[in-house]
Design a protein around this motif. Structure first.
Motif, PDB file in Angstrom:
ATOM      1  N   ILE A  17     -14.242   7.094 -13.413  1.00 28.40           N
ATOM      2  CA  ILE A  17     -13.208   7.265 -12.808  1.00 28.40           C
ATOM      3  C   ILE A  17     -12.017   7.049 -13.930  1.00 28.40           C
ATOM      4  N   LEU A  18     -12.120   5.929 -14.868  1.00 25.80           N
ATOM      5  CA  LEU A  18     -11.219   5.573 -15.803  1.00 25.80           C
ATOM      6  C   LEU A  18     -11.234   6.755 -17.033  1.00 25.80           C
ATOM      7  N   SER A  19     -12.400   7.525 -17.185  1.00 23.70           N
ATOM      8  CA  SER A  19     -12.567   8.420 -18.066  1.00 23.70           C
ATOM      9  C   SER A  19     -11.930   9.722 -17.594  1.00 23.70           C
ATOM     10  N   SER A  20     -12.188  10.200 -16.329  1.00 26.58           N
ATOM     11  CA  SER A  20     -11.432  11.110 -15.838  1.00 26.58           C
ATOM     12  C   SER A  20      -9.956  11.213 -15.605  1.00 26.58           C
ATOM     13  N   ARG A  21      -9.530  10.134 -15.370  1.00 25.65           N
ATOM     14  CA  ARG A  21      -8.111   9.757 -15.372  1.00 25.65           C
ATOM     15  C   ARG A  21      -7.428   9.902 -16.741  1.00 25.65           C
ATOM     16  N   THR A  22      -7.912   9.415 -17.686  1.00 23.67           N
ATOM     17  CA  THR A  22      -7.539   9.564 -19.031  1.00 23.67           C
ATOM     18  C   THR A  22      -7.669  10.961 -19.423  1.00 23.67           C
ATOM     19  N   LEU A  23      -8.813  11.680 -19.296  1.00 24.97           N
ATOM     20  CA  LEU A  23      -8.907  13.253 -19.695  1.00 24.97           C
ATOM     21  C   LEU A  23      -7.895  14.078 -19.025  1.00 24.97           C
ATOM     22  N   PHE A  24      -7.628  13.873 -17.713  1.00 27.99           N
ATOM     23  CA  PHE A  24      -6.826  14.526 -16.917  1.00 27.99           C
ATOM     24  C   PHE A  24      -5.477  14.422 -17.319  1.00 27.99           C
ATOM     25  N   SER A  25      -4.949  13.187 -17.321  1.00 32.78           N
ATOM     26  CA  SER A  25      -3.610  12.793 -17.805  1.00 32.78           C
ATOM     27  C   SER A  25      -3.325  13.226 -19.572  1.00 32.78           C
ATOM     28  N   LEU A  26      -4.422  13.224 -20.189  1.00 35.92           N
ATOM     29  CA  LEU A  26      -4.067  13.502 -21.573  1.00 35.92           C
ATOM     30  C   LEU A  26      -4.047  15.184 -21.451  1.00 35.92           C
ATOM     31  N   GLN A  27      -5.032  15.842 -20.973  1.00 41.38           N
ATOM     32  CA  GLN A  27      -4.800  17.360 -20.903  1.00 41.38           C
ATOM     33  C   GLN A  27      -3.586  17.778 -20.333  1.00 41.38           C
ATOM     34  N   ARG A  28      -3.057  17.235 -19.169  1.00 42.02           N
ATOM     35  CA  ARG A  28      -1.693  17.768 -18.771  1.00 42.02           C
ATOM     36  C   ARG A  28      -0.499  17.567 -19.420  1.00 42.02           C
ATOM     37  N   GLN A  29      -0.453  16.222 -20.087  1.00 42.11           N
ATOM     38  CA  GLN A  29       0.722  16.146 -21.039  1.00 42.11           C
ATOM     39  C   GLN A  29       0.393  17.159 -22.347  1.00 42.11           C
ATOM     40  N   LEU A  30      -0.640  17.259 -22.891  1.00 41.10           N
ATOM     41  CA  LEU A  30      -1.011  17.858 -24.058  1.00 41.10           C
ATOM     42  C   LEU A  30      -0.404  19.604 -23.928  1.00 41.10           C
ATOM     43  N   PHE A  31      -1.226  20.192 -22.836  1.00 39.80           N
ATOM     44  CA  PHE A  31      -0.891  21.365 -22.465  1.00 39.80           C
ATOM     45  C   PHE A  31       0.535  21.759 -21.821  1.00 39.80           C
ATOM     46  N   GLU A  32       1.280  20.877 -21.379  1.00 40.90           N
ATOM     47  CA  GLU A  32       2.522  20.887 -21.029  1.00 40.90           C
ATOM     48  C   GLU A  32       3.374  20.993 -22.292  1.00 40.90           C
ATOM     49  N   THR A  33       3.083  20.094 -23.305  1.00 39.36           N
ATOM     50  CA  THR A  33       3.874  20.006 -24.527  1.00 39.36           C
ATOM     51  C   THR A  33       3.381  21.360 -25.379  1.00 39.36           C
ATOM     52  N   LEU A  34       2.354  21.526 -25.457  1.00 40.56           N
ATOM     53  CA  LEU A  34       2.141  22.869 -26.086  1.00 40.56           C
ATOM     54  C   LEU A  34       2.773  24.247 -25.437  1.00 40.56           C
ATOM     55  N   ALA A  35       2.946  24.232 -24.114  1.00 40.54           N
ATOM     56  CA  ALA A  35       3.485  25.188 -23.447  1.00 40.54           C
ATOM     57  C   ALA A  35       5.042  25.441 -23.878  1.00 40.54           C
ATOM     58  N   GLN A  36       5.602  24.215 -24.143  1.00 37.78           N
ATOM     59  CA  GLN A  36       7.111  24.037 -24.483  1.00 37.78           C
ATOM     60  C   GLN A  36       7.101  24.568 -25.819  1.00 37.78           C
ATOM     61  N   GLN A  37       6.177  24.263 -26.691  1.00 43.33           N
ATOM     62  CA  GLN A  37       6.221  24.741 -28.190  1.00 43.33           C
ATOM     63  C   GLN A  37       5.406  26.025 -28.653  1.00 43.33           C
ATOM     64  N   GLY A  38       5.617  26.741 -27.455  1.00 41.53           N
ATOM     65  CA  GLY A  38       5.030  28.175 -27.683  1.00 41.53           C
ATOM     66  C   GLY A  38       3.767  28.654 -27.653  1.00 41.53           C
ATOM     67  N   HIS A  39       2.889  27.856 -26.709  1.00 36.88           N
ATOM     68  CA  HIS A  39       1.773  28.284 -26.285  1.00 36.88           C
ATOM     69  C   HIS A  39       1.616  28.096 -24.804  1.00 36.88           C
ATOM     70  N   PRO A  40       2.308  28.822 -23.961  1.00 40.94           N
ATOM     71  CA  PRO A  40       2.196  28.744 -22.601  1.00 40.94           C
ATOM     72  C   PRO A  40       0.910  29.294 -21.911  1.00 40.94           C
ATOM     73  N   GLY A  41       0.128  30.129 -22.626  1.00 40.27           N
ATOM     74  CA  GLY A  41      -1.143  30.955 -21.999  1.00 40.27           C
ATOM     75  C   GLY A  41      -2.052  30.186 -21.961  1.00 40.27           C
ATOM     76  N   LEU A  42      -2.355  28.821 -22.631  1.00 43.84           N
ATOM     77  CA  LEU A  42      -3.490  28.055 -22.885  1.00 43.84           C
ATOM     78  C   LEU A  42      -3.943  27.195 -21.580  1.00 43.84           C
ATOM     79  N   ARG A  43      -5.078  27.010 -21.159  1.00 38.10           N
ATOM     80  CA  ARG A  43      -5.632  26.050 -20.365  1.00 38.10           C
ATOM     81  C   ARG A  43      -6.383  25.130 -20.786  1.00 38.10           C
ATOM     82  N   PRO A  44      -6.582  23.921 -19.933  1.00 35.45           N
ATOM     83  CA  PRO A  44      -7.608  22.932 -20.581  1.00 35.45           C
ATOM     84  C   PRO A  44      -8.734  23.362 -20.734  1.00 35.45           C
TER      85      PRO A  44
END
Length: 156
Positions: A17-44
Motif C-alpha cells: 500500500i505504501l509503495s503504490s501510494r508513493t508510486l501513483f502520487s509521484l507519477q501523477r505529479q511528475l507527468f502533470e509537471t512534464l505536461a506543463q513543461q511541453g510533454h503532454p502526450g506522455l503517460r506513466p
C-alpha cells in the motif's frame, strides 16, 4: 471482518500500500509537471522505457529486464514513443542483428526535465523530514526494493 481489515490497513498500511501510494502520487505529479513543461502526450506507462533509457541507447531486452516488463510490452511502448517522437530505433553497432532504442532531441529534453522534477520532489521530501532521515529512508527503501526483486544492493 472486511471493515476491520480495511480500517487496520488504513491505520497501519503495509509495504504494498505504501509503495503504490508513493508510486501513483509521484507519477501523477511528475507527468502533470512534464505536461506543463511541453510533454503532454506522455503517460506513466511510458516510464517503463524512458526511466531506464540510456542517452546512448538501450536494447529493448535490457529495458524489459530493468523495468520488470515483458519484452512485448516494451515493444509496444517503444512503438508509441517512436510515434510521439521521443525515441528512434537504430542499429546496434556492437551487434548488427540488434536494435538500440535511442532518445531523440525531444526524448533527451524529457530526460533532463524529468530528472530535474524528480530531484526537486526529493529535495522537498528531504526538507520536510530532514536530510538525514530522508537519506536513511532511501538507503533502506533501496535495500528492500533490491531484496524484493532479487537484486544485490547489499553489495553496494
Amino acid at each position: 471482518m472486511t471493515v476491520r481489515r480495511s480500517r487496520r490497513k488504513q491505520e497501519e498500511p503495509d509495504l504494498g500500500i505504501l509503495s503504490s501510494r508513493t508510486l501513483f502520487s509521484l507519477q501523477r505529479q511528475l507527468f502533470e509537471t512534464l505536461a506543463q513543461q511541453g510533454h503532454p502526450g506522455l503517460r506513466p506507462r511510458h516510464g517503463a522505457v524512458l526511466a531506464y533509457l540510456d542517452e546512448e541507447g538501450s536494447r529493448a531486452t535490457d529495458l524489459a529486464t530493468q523495468s520488470g516488463q515483458h519484452k512485448q510490452v516494451i515493444g509496444t511502448l517503444v512503438d508509441e514513443l517512436v510515434e510521439l517522437g521521443y525515441v528512434e530505433r537504430q542499429p546496434d553497432p556492437a551487434d548488427r542483428r540488434a536494435k538500440l532504442i535511442v532518445p531523440t532531441e525531444k526524448g533527451r529534453d524529457h530526460m533532463v526535465k524529468s530528472d530535474a522534477i524528480l530531484a526537486a520532489m526529493e529535495a522537498e521530501h528531504a526538507k520536510a523530514v530532514g536530510e538525514e532521515a530522508y537519506t536513511a529512508f532511501k538507503r533502506v527503501f533501496k535495500l528492500v526494493a533490491e531484496r524484493q526483486t532479487g537484486g544485490s544492493a547489499l553489495a553496494e
